[in-house]
Write a protein that holds these residues in place. Structure first.
Motif, PDB file in Angstrom:
ATOM      1  N   ASN A  11      10.847  -6.349 -12.628  1.00 27.91           N
ATOM      2  CA  ASN A  11       9.845  -5.446 -12.078  1.00 27.91           C
ATOM      3  C   ASN A  11      10.527  -4.744 -10.917  1.00 27.91           C
ATOM      4  O   ASN A  11      11.050  -5.408 -10.021  1.00 27.91           O
ATOM      5  N   LYS A  13       9.371  -3.241  -8.518  1.00 28.69           N
ATOM      6  CA  LYS A  13       8.650  -3.422  -7.251  1.00 28.69           C
ATOM      7  C   LYS A  13       8.990  -4.789  -6.669  1.00 28.69           C
ATOM      8  O   LYS A  13       8.886  -5.810  -7.344  1.00 28.69           O
ATOM      9  N   ALA A 162       4.603   1.043 -10.573  1.00 30.38           N
ATOM     10  CA  ALA A 162       5.826   0.258 -10.761  1.00 30.38           C
ATOM     11  C   ALA A 162       6.090  -0.010 -12.239  1.00 30.38           C
ATOM     12  O   ALA A 162       7.239   0.068 -12.707  1.00 30.38           O
TER      13      ALA A 162
END
Length: 271
Positions: A11, A13, A162
């Motif tokens: 991910n 983010k 994201a």
């Protein structure tokens, strides 16, 4: 199935608990009797620390950096593997902070981890890769090597953007390398009973109708286990979230075609 199941945790983010999710999925797979290799591809070395190998982060070469950036050192990849009670670990290293520019200049910059894993792949049921919290050559290596991704995400509105960026990046990577990267599930992490949390859980279910979405509730024990260098299964198997991670592991076993004839130690985990 042929060879180990390979799975990246990604991910772009930061702060979503990606490493904590990865460590506890590994712990759950181990509880189901699977042999797991956990590769810390993040230059920050969070998984290396969270699995009790902080000293390895500062070790002198050769390290994972050397294996990824120097083809002549690729065969030393098995020498990097460290023994943990629940899994084998390839630690990150402080030198990994210099890996991105080196891989940018490499002729096969996005393929180096895949080539290194060929030296150990017959030894494991699963290879799990903890990617950095940004989209670059190291994340490309994790996604290219595994061709499968499990996505930890917070149950908050910022996750939408994201995930859009991650999927755009995955699509571009598939085109560049002529590969397919499968989404194996979403872990909604640190879920709390708020209006935003409930709204986002509904959004996850609607956005990902074809893959499982698991909910991991916020528990102090997860951070305490991380501080002790183990998963919940080693730290306190009575914590309710162990059942969620066992569900993740069981679903992954099914998706990757493991038959359940193997000994499943999860039955011994206290409920």
């Amino acid at each position: 199935m042929t060879g180990p199941a390979r799975l990246a945790f990604s991910n772009q983010k930061g702060g979503v608990g990606k490493t904590t999710v990865g460590i506890n999925v590994a712990g759950a797979l181990n509880a189901r009797g699977r042999d797991v290799l956990f590769v810390d591809l993040d230059p920050q070395g969070n998984a290396t620390e969270g699995l009790g190998f902080r000293d390895a982060y500062d070790e002198a070469p050769p390290s994972l950096f050397d294996v990824l950036t120097d083809p002549e050192r690729r065969e030393s990849f098995p020498d990097l593997v460290l023994d943990h009670p629940e899994m084998d670990v390839v630690p990150s290293n402080i030198d990994m902070t210099a890996a991105e520019p080196e891989l940018t200049l490499s002729r096969r910059g996005g393929e180096q981890l895949a080539l290194a894993l060929e030296t150990v792949e017959d030894d494991y049921d699963y290879v799990l890769v903890d990617c950095p919290p940004h989209l670059g050559y190291l994340t490309d290596n994790g996604l290219h090597a595994t061709r499968n991704v499990l996505i930890p995400a917070l149950a908050e509105s910022t996750s939408k953007r994201a995930l859009e960026l991650l999927f755009d990046h995955v699509e571009a990577l598939e085109l560049d390398y002529d590969i397919t990267i499968e989404e194996r599930g979403v872990v909604a992490n640190r879920v709390e009973s708020t209006n935003e949390g409930r709204t986002m859980l509904n959004w996850f279910d609607e956005a990902f109708p074809d893959i499982p979405v698991w909910e991991v509730r916020k528990r102090v024990a997860l951070q305490r286990a991380f501080s002790e260098g183990v998963s919940l299964f080693e730290y306190d198997p009575d914590v309710d979230m162990t059942e969620t991670f066992l569900d993740v592991a069981a679903d992954l076993d099914e998706q990757f075609g493991f038959d359940d004839g193997a000994t499943v130690e999860a039955a011994e985990v206290s409920r």
